[in-house]
Design an enzyme around this catalytic site. Sequence first.
Site, PDB file in Angstrom:
ATOM      1  N   ALA A 266       8.454  -4.168  42.572  1.00 37.03           N
ATOM      2  CA  ALA A 266       8.356  -2.701  42.650  1.00 37.03           C
ATOM      3  C   ALA A 266       9.709  -2.167  43.134  1.00 37.03           C
ATOM      4  CB  ALA A 266       7.218  -2.254  43.572  1.00 37.03           C
ATOM      5  N   LEU A 267      10.747  -2.569  42.438  1.00 34.64           N
ATOM      6  CA  LEU A 267      12.121  -2.360  42.906  1.00 34.64           C
ATOM      7  C   LEU A 267      12.508  -0.881  42.937  1.00 34.64           C
ATOM      8  CD1 LEU A 267      13.810  -5.276  40.911  1.00 34.64           C
ATOM      9  CD2 LEU A 267      12.858  -5.317  43.231  1.00 34.64           C
TER      10      LEU A 267
ATOM     11  N   GLY B  92      16.962   0.911  47.053  1.00 36.12           N
ATOM     12  CA  GLY B  92      17.305   0.044  48.187  1.00 36.12           C
ATOM     13  C   GLY B  92      17.515  -1.400  47.717  1.00 36.12           C
ATOM     14  N   HIS B  93      16.599  -1.894  46.856  1.00 35.51           N
ATOM     15  CA  HIS B  93      16.740  -3.270  46.344  1.00 35.51           C
ATOM     16  C   HIS B  93      17.995  -3.402  45.480  1.00 35.51           C
ATOM     17  CE1 HIS B  93      12.196  -2.983  46.708  1.00 35.51           C
ATOM     18  NE2 HIS B  93      12.461  -4.056  47.428  1.00 35.51           N
TER      19      HIS B  93
ATOM     20  N   VAL C 169      19.638   2.566  52.997  1.00 38.20           N
ATOM     21  CA  VAL C 169      20.052   3.628  52.075  1.00 38.20           C
ATOM     22  C   VAL C 169      19.234   4.872  52.437  1.00 38.20           C
ATOM     23  CG1 VAL C 169      20.251   4.296  49.637  1.00 38.20           C
ATOM     24  CG2 VAL C 169      20.451   1.882  50.295  1.00 38.20           C
TER      25      VAL C 169
ATOM     26  N   ARG D 105       7.353   4.325  50.347  1.00 36.23           N
ATOM     27  CA  ARG D 105       6.283   5.114  50.986  1.00 36.23           C
ATOM     28  C   ARG D 105       6.568   6.611  50.965  1.00 36.23           C
ATOM     29  NH1 ARG D 105       3.871   1.814  56.016  1.00 36.23           N
ATOM     30  NH2 ARG D 105       3.489  -0.078  54.864  1.00 36.23           N
TER      31      ARG D 105
END
Length: 285
Positions: A31-32, A35-36, A179, A190
């Site tokens: 669920a990238l 941030g990833h 980030v 979230r």
Amino acid sequence: MQTLHSLDPLRRAVAGLRESGKIALVPTMGALHEGHLTLVREARKRADHVVVSIFVNPLQFGANEDLDKYPRQLERDSALLAAEGVALLWAPTVEAMYPQGFASNISVSGVSDGLCGASRPGHFDGVATVVCKLFNQVLPDVALFGEKDWQQLAVIRRMTRDLDLTRPHVDAVLGVATVREEDGLAKSSRNAYLSQEQRAQAVTLPTAMKAAIAAIESGEPVAAALAGLDSALLDGGFSSVDYAELRDADALTLLEKRGEAPMRLLVAARIGTTRLIDNMPVAPK
Ligand code: PAF
């Protein structure tokens, strides 16, 4: 980009990559989001080949946390990673990660206690166990994690040190700065659960944290600064504060006074049913 789901082909593929350079590992549960992708971009700067793992780890979900509802979007994630120049996507099945009879557990005491560990018993054991396995499977030269999950990073660093893991060595477990949105709110999947009004209120979290840090750094007693932070959050629309604590940045011991070693202010608070976490550095004396 190669995608693998079982261990033997993974071991062969990473051995092949290692012949032509250094390997960076970015562990994820999929669920990238941005941030990833920031972790992946940092990883590319630090190694010749980037391996990303996507594994929704059942061991780190509590009985009241819905493992089945966790978003699984392998096709979409895979396209995002290919576009970032990732060499290898390691997406093991649950059976490949935890074969029949699996009975081991890594428990890192001290750093796992309190903070998010208090409301999620067993969570950090699950994280430590899967990350140790990922390190042993991929044998990366460097591994990258987001600083947003500061306690998780502290647990992984402690485990790497305690278990003499050499690939990656403890100094090669890198935290990447959180980030943030333009207004300072830490990016998180979230945030999507917040209504427009709640999203506007959520900015109180970084703002009140910065004010508390300025107060501590200017000599105000820590308890008073944290009480001010609590009130600012509740006045700003948060429904409750799970914790707001000053801790040693590495050992995560609770601090009642500003110390001489690096420190971190860590906060978890809820707006409606959404729980937001954040952490920021506090300058030592
Ligand atoms: O931060 C995460 O996404 C997970 O906790 C991790 C580190 C990939 C372990 O499952």
